[in-house]
Scaffold this motif. Structure first.
Motif, PDB file in Angstrom:
ATOM      1  N   UNK A  30       0.815  -1.226   0.000  1.00  0.00           N
ATOM      2  CA  UNK A  30       0.000   0.000   0.000  1.00  0.00           C
ATOM      3  C   UNK A  30       0.843   1.267   0.000  1.00  0.00           C
ATOM      4  N   UNK A  31       2.171   1.143   0.069  1.00  0.00           N
ATOM      5  CA  UNK A  31       3.046   2.308   0.216  1.00  0.00           C
ATOM      6  C   UNK A  31       3.685   2.691  -1.110  1.00  0.00           C
ATOM      7  N   UNK A 129      12.500  -2.966   3.659  1.00  0.00           N
ATOM      8  CA  UNK A 129      11.135  -2.514   3.387  1.00  0.00           C
ATOM      9  C   UNK A 129      11.117  -1.443   2.295  1.00  0.00           C
ATOM     10  N   UNK A 130      12.029  -0.472   2.395  1.00  0.00           N
ATOM     11  CA  UNK A 130      12.072   0.602   1.406  1.00  0.00           C
ATOM     12  C   UNK A 130      12.415   0.039   0.033  1.00  0.00           C
ATOM     13  N   UNK A 131      13.361  -0.904  -0.016  1.00  0.00           N
ATOM     14  CA  UNK A 131      13.689  -1.483  -1.314  1.00  0.00           C
ATOM     15  C   UNK A 131      12.496  -2.235  -1.896  1.00  0.00           C
ATOM     16  N   UNK A 132      11.741  -2.939  -1.058  1.00  0.00           N
ATOM     17  CA  UNK A 132      10.579  -3.668  -1.570  1.00  0.00           C
ATOM     18  C   UNK A 132       9.516  -2.711  -2.106  1.00  0.00           C
ATOM     19  N   UNK A 224      15.481  12.048   2.658  1.00  0.00           N
ATOM     20  CA  UNK A 224      14.583  11.639   3.736  1.00  0.00           C
ATOM     21  C   UNK A 224      15.452  10.972   4.799  1.00  0.00           C
ATOM     22  N   UNK A 225      15.269  11.335   6.059  1.00  0.00           N
ATOM     23  CA  UNK A 225      16.045  10.727   7.136  1.00  0.00           C
ATOM     24  C   UNK A 225      15.135   9.940   8.065  1.00  0.00           C
ATOM     25  N   UNK A 226      15.596   8.760   8.445  1.00  0.00           N
ATOM     26  CA  UNK A 226      14.927   7.954   9.468  1.00  0.00           C
ATOM     27  C   UNK A 226      15.927   7.744  10.588  1.00  0.00           C
ATOM     28  N   UNK A 227      15.678   8.397  11.717  1.00  0.00           N
ATOM     29  CA  UNK A 227      16.568   8.270  12.861  1.00  0.00           C
ATOM     30  C   UNK A 227      16.139   7.076  13.703  1.00  0.00           C
ATOM     31  N   UNK A 228      17.088   6.199  14.009  1.00  0.00           N
ATOM     32  CA  UNK A 228      16.800   5.017  14.810  1.00  0.00           C
ATOM     33  C   UNK A 228      17.331   5.214  16.217  1.00  0.00           C
ATOM     34  N   UNK A 229      16.435   5.062  17.184  1.00  0.00           N
ATOM     35  CA  UNK A 229      16.785   5.213  18.589  1.00  0.00           C
ATOM     36  C   UNK A 229      16.430   3.942  19.342  1.00  0.00           C
ATOM     37  N   UNK A 230      17.156   3.665  20.410  1.00  0.00           N
ATOM     38  CA  UNK A 230      16.785   2.555  21.278  1.00  0.00           C
ATOM     39  C   UNK A 230      15.751   3.035  22.298  1.00  0.00           C
ATOM     40  N   UNK A 288      11.402   9.682  13.158  1.00  0.00           N
ATOM     41  CA  UNK A 288      12.138   8.936  14.176  1.00  0.00           C
ATOM     42  C   UNK A 288      11.491   7.577  14.385  1.00  0.00           C
ATOM     43  N   UNK A 289      12.328   6.550  14.506  1.00  0.00           N
ATOM     44  CA  UNK A 289      11.849   5.194  14.762  1.00  0.00           C
ATOM     45  C   UNK A 289      12.563   4.648  15.987  1.00  0.00           C
ATOM     46  N   UNK A 290      11.798   4.309  17.019  1.00  0.00           N
ATOM     47  CA  UNK A 290      12.362   3.665  18.205  1.00  0.00           C
ATOM     48  C   UNK A 290      12.242   2.161  17.992  1.00  0.00           C
ATOM     49  N   UNK A 291      13.323   1.439  18.217  1.00  0.00           N
ATOM     50  CA  UNK A 291      13.410   0.065  17.726  1.00  0.00           C
ATOM     51  C   UNK A 291      12.526  -0.925  18.484  1.00  0.00           C
ATOM     52  N   UNK A 292      11.857  -0.494  19.563  1.00  0.00           N
ATOM     53  CA  UNK A 292      10.902  -1.389  20.209  1.00  0.00           C
ATOM     54  C   UNK A 292       9.523  -1.279  19.582  1.00  0.00           C
ATOM     55  N   UNK A 293       9.385  -0.456  18.556  1.00  0.00           N
ATOM     56  CA  UNK A 293       8.105  -0.280  17.868  1.00  0.00           C
ATOM     57  C   UNK A 293       8.099  -1.023  16.544  1.00  0.00           C
ATOM     58  N   UNK A 294       6.902  -1.220  16.010  1.00  0.00           N
ATOM     59  CA  UNK A 294       6.795  -1.827  14.687  1.00  0.00           C
ATOM     60  C   UNK A 294       7.294  -0.850  13.630  1.00  0.00           C
ATOM     61  N   UNK A 295       8.043  -1.319  12.629  1.00  0.00           N
ATOM     62  CA  UNK A 295       8.479  -0.418  11.548  1.00  0.00           C
ATOM     63  C   UNK A 295       7.325   0.121  10.722  1.00  0.00           C
ATOM     64  N   UNK A 296       6.153  -0.484  10.854  1.00  0.00           N
ATOM     65  CA  UNK A 296       5.014  -0.032  10.055  1.00  0.00           C
ATOM     66  C   UNK A 296       4.657   1.420  10.355  1.00  0.00           C
ATOM     67  N   UNK A 297       4.888   1.861  11.588  1.00  0.00           N
ATOM     68  CA  UNK A 297       4.503   3.226  11.954  1.00  0.00           C
ATOM     69  C   UNK A 297       5.291   4.267  11.158  1.00  0.00           C
ATOM     70  N   UNK A 298       6.619   4.147  11.148  1.00  0.00           N
ATOM     71  CA  UNK A 298       7.427   5.143  10.449  1.00  0.00           C
ATOM     72  C   UNK A 298       7.258   5.001   8.932  1.00  0.00           C
ATOM     73  N   UNK A 299       7.042   3.793   8.439  1.00  0.00           N
ATOM     74  CA  UNK A 299       6.821   3.609   7.003  1.00  0.00           C
ATOM     75  C   UNK A 299       5.534   4.299   6.562  1.00  0.00           C
ATOM     76  N   UNK A 300       4.495   4.199   7.374  1.00  0.00           N
ATOM     77  CA  UNK A 300       3.237   4.872   7.052  1.00  0.00           C
ATOM     78  C   UNK A 300       3.403   6.383   7.038  1.00  0.00           C
TER      79      UNK A 300
END
Length: 308
Positions: A30-31, A129-132, A224-230, A288-300
């Motif tokens: 869907x993306x 995910x981005x490549x797909x 586009x930047x995606x920052x990954x945090x713990x 920003x993406x915190x790694x305890x979350x699903x990647x679907x949130x930042x992708x959306x």
């Protein structure tokens, strides 16, 4: 920041940690990658790519995937083979994307609660995910790895062989060292041409990394930047005394977790605010993406229907 020196370097997970679940594959369907430079001229571009649908020159069949619309299925082929296939057609596309992945030592950090899943593992999953997404659009996507091992580059392309090249590069990479000097990055920066889309994944704690992304944006490359945090960086949950280690410089600080928490959270929030403002000023879309979350949130947020 890493609590306890024994966790200063966490080995990245194996290839299974970047597996795409059925739920992620359904979301990916869907993306869309929608570069700003392509707005207003859909269907016009400088290289051919594949698009599902009709009314265009046929390119190839591919196996049906979760998320495809039933009307895209070739029912005549199904009647002959008893398998579902989707027709892909040739179109012109303006999208050429680069995944820029930070492979410095700080990317090896993991949360104490999930030591087997590091920031780097989360970045590799997002990169796949981005490549797909690009693959489903039929658009070219390449990869640049930047870290202590220097520079590694996979030229943009599409199709199953390109998927294998990118996956091999991601699985083979390991975080170590510091961000490379500008002269080391020059060969890759010269390959990223004006109008290309750059999706950068990292922690962006390196001033040099942020400065390089600003340079790309100011030179007409869309970034586009995606920052990954713990989660530990977000919450600072440490309830005891410990030694905090900076993984790239090796500097350490002895301190009491509860006593440091309030000051740390205030400084961290301010640093995040300043980074977001700095990137916005350069015209860079940031999430920003915190790694305890699903990647679907930042992708959306970045690639869903409501993305801007």
């Amino acid at each position: 920041m890493i609590g306890d020196s024994s966790a200063a370097v966490t080995a990245p997970g194996d290839a299974s940690t970047d597996a795409l679940t059925p739920a992620l594959r359904a979301l990916i369907a869907t993306l869309r990658l929608r570069p700003r430079h392509a707005l207003g001229r859909q269907g016009l571009g400088h290289h051919p790519s594949r698009n599902r649908g009709s009314g265009q020159e046929f390119a190839q069949y591919r196996a049906y995937e979760s998320g495809d619309e039933p009307r895209q299925i070739d029912w005549k082929l199904y009647a002959r083979s008893d398998r579902f296939f989707v027709r892909e057609a040739e179109r012109e596309s303006p999208v050429r994307a680069w995944l820029l992945l930070d492979t410095t030592a700080s990317m090896a950090q993991a949360d104490e609660a999930t030591p087997g899943f590091s920031r780097f593992d989360a970045a590799r999953l997002l990169a796949r995910c981005v490549f797909e997404i690009a693959q489903r659009q039929g658009d070219a996507c390449g990869l640049v790895l930047c870290g202590g091992a220097g520079l590694s580059l996979v030229t943009p392309g599409s199709g199953p062989r390109q998927r294998d090249r990118l996956r091999h590069a991601l699985v083979s990479a390991a975080p170590r060292g510091q961000w490379p000097e500008p002269e080391v990055l020059a060969p890759a920066w010269g390959r990223i041409v004006r109008g290309d889309l750059v999706i950068a994944l990292g922690d962006f704690f390196d001033e040099a990394a942020v400065a390089q992304l600003e340079r790309l944006a100011h030179a007409g490359r869309e970034v586009i930047t995606i920052q990954l945090l713990t989660a530990d960086e977000r919450d600072f949950p440490f309830a005891d005394g410990r030694r905090f280690v900076e993984p790239e410089a090796g500097e350490s600080l002895l301190g009491d977790g509860p006593g440091l928490r309030a000051g740390y959270l205030a400084r961290f929030a301010e640093a995040q605010r300043l980074l977001a403002a700095r990137l916005a000023a350069a015209g860079i879309r940031h999430a920003t993406h915190v790694i305890d979350r699903s990647p679907s949130q930042v992708l959306q947020v970045l690639f869903g229907d409501r993305a801007r």
